[in-house]
Scaffold this motif. Structure first.
Motif, PDB file in Angstrom:
ATOM      1  N   ALA A   1       4.737  -3.599  -4.354  1.00  0.00           N
ATOM      2  CA  ALA A   1       4.422  -2.346  -3.683  1.00  0.00           C
ATOM      3  C   ALA A   1       4.669  -1.182  -4.626  1.00  0.00           C
ATOM      4  O   ALA A   1       5.660  -1.165  -5.361  1.00  0.00           O
ATOM      5  CB  ALA A   1       5.280  -2.192  -2.423  1.00  0.00           C
ATOM      6  N   SER A   2       3.768  -0.202  -4.597  1.00  0.00           N
ATOM      7  CA  SER A   2       3.941   0.974  -5.440  1.00  0.00           C
ATOM      8  C   SER A   2       2.891   2.019  -5.095  1.00  0.00           C
ATOM      9  O   SER A   2       1.759   1.680  -4.721  1.00  0.00           O
ATOM     10  CB  SER A   2       3.819   0.612  -6.926  1.00  0.00           C
ATOM     11  OG  SER A   2       3.992   1.746  -7.743  1.00  0.00           O
ATOM     12  N   ALA A   3       3.267   3.278  -5.262  1.00  0.00           N
ATOM     13  CA  ALA A   3       2.283   4.353  -5.178  1.00  0.00           C
ATOM     14  C   ALA A   3       1.466   4.454  -6.450  1.00  0.00           C
ATOM     15  O   ALA A   3       0.439   5.132  -6.481  1.00  0.00           O
ATOM     16  CB  ALA A   3       3.000   5.675  -4.916  1.00  0.00           C
TER      17      ALA A   3
ATOM     18  N   VAL B   1       6.496   0.474   4.160  1.00  0.00           N
ATOM     19  CA  VAL B   1       6.737   1.240   2.934  1.00  0.00           C
ATOM     20  C   VAL B   1       6.249   2.672   3.140  1.00  0.00           C
ATOM     21  O   VAL B   1       5.533   2.957   4.113  1.00  0.00           O
ATOM     22  CB  VAL B   1       5.992   0.610   1.730  1.00  0.00           C
ATOM     23  CG1 VAL B   1       6.605  -0.718   1.342  1.00  0.00           C
ATOM     24  CG2 VAL B   1       4.505   0.463   2.034  1.00  0.00           C
ATOM     25  N   PRO B   2       6.600   3.598   2.243  1.00  0.00           N
ATOM     26  CA  PRO B   2       6.022   4.942   2.326  1.00  0.00           C
ATOM     27  C   PRO B   2       4.498   4.898   2.368  1.00  0.00           C
ATOM     28  O   PRO B   2       3.865   4.006   1.793  1.00  0.00           O
ATOM     29  CB  PRO B   2       6.534   5.614   1.051  1.00  0.00           C
ATOM     30  CG  PRO B   2       7.831   4.919   0.769  1.00  0.00           C
ATOM     31  CD  PRO B   2       7.610   3.493   1.171  1.00  0.00           C
ATOM     32  N   SER B   3       3.919   5.872   3.035  1.00  0.00           N
ATOM     33  CA  SER B   3       2.486   5.803   3.336  1.00  0.00           C
ATOM     34  C   SER B   3       1.598   5.886   2.109  1.00  0.00           C
ATOM     35  O   SER B   3       0.420   5.514   2.173  1.00  0.00           O
ATOM     36  CB  SER B   3       2.113   6.923   4.312  1.00  0.00           C
ATOM     37  OG  SER B   3       2.460   8.188   3.762  1.00  0.00           O
TER      38      SER B   3
ATOM     39  N   ILE C   1       0.674   1.210  -2.083  1.00  0.00           N
ATOM     40  CA  ILE C   1      -0.225   0.068  -1.928  1.00  0.00           C
ATOM     41  C   ILE C   1       0.640  -1.182  -1.962  1.00  0.00           C
ATOM     42  O   ILE C   1       1.542  -1.310  -2.808  1.00  0.00           O
ATOM     43  CB  ILE C   1      -1.261   0.018  -3.069  1.00  0.00           C
ATOM     44  CG1 ILE C   1      -2.260   1.175  -2.934  1.00  0.00           C
ATOM     45  CG2 ILE C   1      -1.994  -1.330  -3.103  1.00  0.00           C
ATOM     46  CD1 ILE C   1      -3.185   1.072  -1.737  1.00  0.00           C
ATOM     47  N   VAL C   2       0.385  -2.107  -1.053  1.00  0.00           N
ATOM     48  CA  VAL C   2       1.113  -3.374  -1.031  1.00  0.00           C
ATOM     49  C   VAL C   2       0.128  -4.501  -1.316  1.00  0.00           C
ATOM     50  O   VAL C   2      -0.916  -4.611  -0.664  1.00  0.00           O
ATOM     51  CB  VAL C   2       1.808  -3.619   0.323  1.00  0.00           C
ATOM     52  CG1 VAL C   2       2.538  -4.965   0.311  1.00  0.00           C
ATOM     53  CG2 VAL C   2       2.787  -2.494   0.630  1.00  0.00           C
ATOM     54  N   ALA C   3       0.442  -5.316  -2.306  1.00  0.00           N
ATOM     55  CA  ALA C   3      -0.332  -6.525  -2.610  1.00  0.00           C
ATOM     56  C   ALA C   3       0.566  -7.714  -2.326  1.00  0.00           C
ATOM     57  O   ALA C   3       1.686  -7.778  -2.852  1.00  0.00           O
ATOM     58  CB  ALA C   3      -0.775  -6.522  -4.067  1.00  0.00           C
ATOM     59  N   GLY C   4       0.100  -8.637  -1.499  1.00  0.00           N
ATOM     60  CA  GLY C   4       0.977  -9.726  -1.100  1.00  0.00           C
ATOM     61  C   GLY C   4       0.283 -11.063  -1.046  1.00  0.00           C
ATOM     62  O   GLY C   4      -0.955 -11.156  -1.065  1.00  0.00           O
ATOM     63  N   SER C   5       1.081 -12.113  -0.972  1.00  0.00           N
ATOM     64  CA  SER C   5       0.558 -13.462  -0.761  1.00  0.00           C
ATOM     65  C   SER C   5      -0.219 -13.502   0.551  1.00  0.00           C
ATOM     66  O   SER C   5       0.206 -12.934   1.558  1.00  0.00           O
ATOM     67  CB  SER C   5       1.716 -14.463  -0.686  1.00  0.00           C
ATOM     68  OG  SER C   5       2.506 -14.435  -1.846  1.00  0.00           O
ATOM     69  N   GLY C   6      -1.361 -14.197   0.529  1.00  0.00           N
ATOM     70  CA  GLY C   6      -2.117 -14.393   1.750  1.00  0.00           C
ATOM     71  C   GLY C   6      -3.156 -13.321   2.007  1.00  0.00           C
ATOM     72  O   GLY C   6      -3.614 -12.620   1.101  1.00  0.00           O
TER      73      GLY C   6
ATOM     74  N   VAL D   1      -4.124   0.462   7.271  1.00  0.00           N
ATOM     75  CA  VAL D   1      -3.453   0.887   6.034  1.00  0.00           C
ATOM     76  C   VAL D   1      -4.415   1.338   4.934  1.00  0.00           C
ATOM     77  O   VAL D   1      -3.974   1.942   3.952  1.00  0.00           O
ATOM     78  CB  VAL D   1      -2.544  -0.242   5.496  1.00  0.00           C
ATOM     79  CG1 VAL D   1      -1.403  -0.512   6.465  1.00  0.00           C
ATOM     80  CG2 VAL D   1      -3.343  -1.517   5.213  1.00  0.00           C
ATOM     81  N   LEU D   2      -5.694   1.050   5.065  1.00  0.00           N
ATOM     82  CA  LEU D   2      -6.667   1.416   4.039  1.00  0.00           C
ATOM     83  C   LEU D   2      -7.633   2.464   4.570  1.00  0.00           C
ATOM     84  O   LEU D   2      -7.922   2.510   5.775  1.00  0.00           O
ATOM     85  CB  LEU D   2      -7.459   0.187   3.576  1.00  0.00           C
ATOM     86  CG  LEU D   2      -6.661  -0.982   2.994  1.00  0.00           C
ATOM     87  CD1 LEU D   2      -7.603  -2.102   2.587  1.00  0.00           C
ATOM     88  CD2 LEU D   2      -5.824  -0.530   1.810  1.00  0.00           C
ATOM     89  N   THR D   3      -8.152   3.259   3.666  1.00  0.00           N
ATOM     90  CA  THR D   3      -9.191   4.201   4.055  1.00  0.00           C
ATOM     91  C   THR D   3     -10.500   3.453   4.302  1.00  0.00           C
ATOM     92  O   THR D   3     -10.671   2.299   3.872  1.00  0.00           O
ATOM     93  CB  THR D   3      -9.417   5.249   2.959  1.00  0.00           C
ATOM     94  OG1 THR D   3      -9.961   4.594   1.797  1.00  0.00           O
ATOM     95  CG2 THR D   3      -8.111   5.941   2.582  1.00  0.00           C
ATOM     96  N   ARG D   4     -11.422   4.109   4.958  1.00  0.00           N
ATOM     97  CA  ARG D   4     -12.732   3.496   5.198  1.00  0.00           C
ATOM     98  C   ARG D   4     -13.406   3.184   3.866  1.00  0.00           C
ATOM     99  O   ARG D   4     -14.045   2.133   3.702  1.00  0.00           O
ATOM    100  CB  ARG D   4     -13.600   4.443   6.033  1.00  0.00           C
ATOM    101  CG  ARG D   4     -15.034   3.951   6.253  1.00  0.00           C
ATOM    102  CD  ARG D   4     -15.054   2.602   6.968  1.00  0.00           C
ATOM    103  NE  ARG D   4     -16.386   2.089   7.124  1.00  0.00           N
ATOM    104  CZ  ARG D   4     -17.152   2.317   8.191  1.00  0.00           C
ATOM    105  NH1 ARG D   4     -16.703   3.073   9.184  1.00  0.00           N
ATOM    106  NH2 ARG D   4     -18.346   1.807   8.268  1.00  0.00           N
TER     107      ARG D   4
END
Length: 674
Positions: free
Chosen positions: A311-313, A211-213, A216-221, A229-232
């Motif tokens: 997924a969404s900004a 997805v675009p950078s 945020i993606v929230a998914g099963s599992g 993909v995440l900041t520190r």
């Protein structure tokens, strides 16, 4: 209806599914039970401009059946959105948004010696794959499918793209070609997607979402590449949330707004006129904008029938720890934190709204884990979006505008679905009551324990248990001659009856079993054993009916027949009280008449002239041979009143004749314990 016929009410019940070596008479799995398996490796990418979802997946399909399979069947649920799809005619109100469905680019059987292309045969929401060589028992095929589809808009049912203040929210489910179930009941179970949910095999999933950078993606599992993909700071917050009973903001409102501002395009400069020779025709155009930056989020989930993601900004993100013991976690890493999480847009914030969503998720998962069977997956994510109110393993789509009791009720209900049907994998397309009704029932058990019963449901004989939803008058349903029965095929139930029947009557049936027929101790033990027996497998209603009868030690055929196979109801009446030898000093004789076809156990309360009272429990067996019983109640004074069902615990469809000596005023309690 004619007077009740005990011979019909208590006759042996013929089950839809027979006992055999695969399914036993006790309702357990038989000695030769088998189940096929589908493991997935899926890679998808979203183009936010065209809203095209492109996918490339490999399915490892294992045939554990005793049969040779000469074809494979795959579900293409997104084809329900095509114009002319069967769903458009069966449930038009659910399919008002149309797309081109799934475009299958290629299908290949991958083998060590060579790859074999397959020409699929697509029929509505199903795809048949003819095999050059049959798949024998114990063999596996690696099936690669390349495909793409256009995501539906704001009302796309179980997949949607909907606007929010800070960007579109993508809720993506039933998006990839999914293996149909091949079982011992029908072989390939390939009912088309008309609006009911699904029936799938269990397996392990690895999947990635590009997805675009700024998304945020929230998914099963479990997210397995957080470092990428995440900041520190976000990773540190997740670590903090894994130790916190209260929610921790993983992505804050300020971060959402900053990201949105950063993505706003800069003003375009005025074009300049340049006197130069035209570019060579093979020279690339220098005005082509650079491709947008993307990130790829990777997830893993073991022993699941499905996955979904959002997924969404625009997403805020908060989380708290799940306290559910030390059972095995279905993820690649034992160190993966187990979290209750919520993602939602800025406009959903608020103390009456999604600020409390994580606490609702946490309560549901922890309550059901202790009550039923430990939650087996890493995370549980509530998504505040369009509001399809739809559940998938480890994740639920809910409405961003829901608040207070409505949000609590929907959250508890959707996460009750993690047990039915995500864990106990019943066939939702054929028997929807086994997931919707069972989940509604679980909500009535969990609600009274949350915050001192803040959202405890209304639960009494006149209304089905609702876990915060609007009350459903069950007696009205039971009096309705047009009402379908619970065992009716799910697709045949009109929308008018779907919630009253599939959700609430089914839930109330379990409540009657637990509280009036069997008792909580025996029922709860049997219900837990049922879940343990059928976790990750495919039970039928027949299996459930047999199991509960065997495990509780009760012949419940009369109840299954009356409540599930018919729309029968209770109707008791009290005749005038008499006395032995016309002498009140010798006690009272109370005649109770059964006028209904569902002879539930019932309480008779006799109140004497001085205000003292006595109670007698009349069991179902009282009506095995006749429709009248005379109950002798010891006493030494005249009777003031005699009432059946004084506490309104059963759905009696005519209460006008339930008492002698007084007219009973029906005033249902506002709250009651489970």
């Amino acid at each position: 209806m004619p007077p009740p016929d005990p011979a019909r009410i208590f006759a042996p019940l013929a089950w839809p599914d027979p006992v055999n070596v695969f399914r036993s008479g006790s309702g357990r799995r038989g000695p030769e039970a088998w189940q096929n398996r589908a493991d997935y490796d899926i890679h998808v990418a979203i183009d936010p401009i065209s809203r095209v979802l492109s996918g490339d997946e490999t399915i490892t399909y294992t045939n554990n059946s005793p049969d040779d399979l000469d074809v494979l069947w795959v579900h293409l649920d997104q084809n329900a959105y095509r114009e002319g799809a069967r769903a458009n005619f069966a449930t038009p109100a659910w399919h008002t948004h149309h797309t081109d469905g799934v475009t299958i680019e290629s299908v290949t059987i991958e083998q060590e010696e060579h790859d074999t292309p397959i020409v699929p045969v697509i029929s509505d929401t199903r795809m048949q794959l003819p095999l050059v060589r049959p798949l024998h028992k114990g063999e596996k095929y690696r099936l690669r499918i390349v495909w793409h589809l256009t995501l539906p808009g704001a009302w796309g049912g179980r997949t949607a793209v909907s606007p929010s203040q800070n960007g579109d929210i993508y809720e993506v489910a039933q998006f990839y070609p999914r293996m149909a179930v091949y079982d011992d009941l029908r072989g390939w179970d390939t009912l088309p997607g008309l609006g009911q949910e699904f029936y799938l095999e269990t397996g392990n999933f690895d999947y990635s979402v590009t997805v675009p950078s700024d998304f945020i993606v929230a998914g099963s599992g479990a997210l397995v590449n957080a470092d990428d993909v995440l900041t520190r700071e976000q990773r540190d917050r997740l670590t903090q949330a894994a130790r916190s009973e209260q929610r921790v903001m993983i992505r804050t409102r300020d971060e959402v707004l900053a990201a949105v501002t950063a993505e706003l395009p800069a003003p375009s400069p005025a074009p300049k006129t340049v006197d130069k020779a035209p570019a060579h025709k093979n020279e690339p155009a220098k005005s082509t904008p650079p491709a947008p930056k993307t990130k790829t989020w990777r997830f893993h989930m073991n022993d699941t029938r499905d996955v979904a993601f959002a997924a969404s900004a625009a997403f805020l993100w908060d989380a708290a720890r799940l306290d559910i013991g030390t059972q095995t976690v279905a993820s690649k890493s034992d160190a993966t934190p187990r979290l209750a999480m919520a993602v939602y847009p800025v406009e959903a914030m608020g103390s009456h709204g999604w600020d409390r969503a994580v606490s609702y998720v946490k309560h549901a998962i922890e309550d059901f884990s202790s009550r039923l069977f430990p939650y087996p997956w890493p995370n549980a994510v509530a998504v505040g979006g369009h509001g399809a109110n739809m559940e998938y393993p480890g994740l639920a789509f809910e409405g961003k505008d829901e608040k207070d009791g409505q949000l609590f009720a929907m959250t508890v209900h959707e996460f009750a679905h993690q047990w039915f049907p995500m864990l106990v994998g019943s066939n939702e397309r054929r028997n929807a009551f086994m997931d919707e009704g069972f989940a509604t029932f679980l909500g009535t058990l969990a609600a009274p324990d949350f915050n001192q019963g803040e959202f405890a449901p209304k639960r009494d004989a006149e209304f089905a248990p609702t876990s915060g939803r609007p009350a459903t008058d069950i007696t009205a349903l039971l009096r309705d001659p047009a009402a379908p029965v619970l065992m009716a095929p799910s697709d045949t139930v009109p929308e008018t009856y779907r919630h009253p029947l599939t959700y609430f009557k089914a839930a109330y049936g379990l409540t009657l079993l637990r509280e009036q027929i069997i008792g909580p101790e025996r029922f709860d033990r049997a219900f837990r054993a049922w879940i343990t027996e059928w976790a990750y497998h495919h039970p039928t209603p027949s299996d459930f009916f047999r199991f509960m009868s065997s495990e509780t030690g009760e012949d419940l055929s009369w109840f299954w027949r009356g409540w599930f196979f018919n729309n029968w109801a209770s109707d008791y009446a009290v005749a005038p009280v008499t006395y032995p030898d016309d002498d009140p000093a010798k006690g009272a004789l109370v005649k109770v008449v059964n006028r209904g076809w569902l002879p539930l156990p019932v309480t008779l309360q006799v109140t004497w002239k001085d205000g003292s009272s006595a109670r007698v429990r009349i069991p179902t067996e009282a009506w095995v041979q006749h429709n009248e019983v005379t109950v002798e109640v010891a006493g030494n004074q005249p009777v003031r009143t005699a009432i059946v069902d004084p506490d309104l615990t059963i759905p009696d469809i005519d209460r006008s004749n339930n008492s002698f000596g007084a007219i009973l005023t029906v005033t249902p309690p506002t709250k009651a314990g489970p």
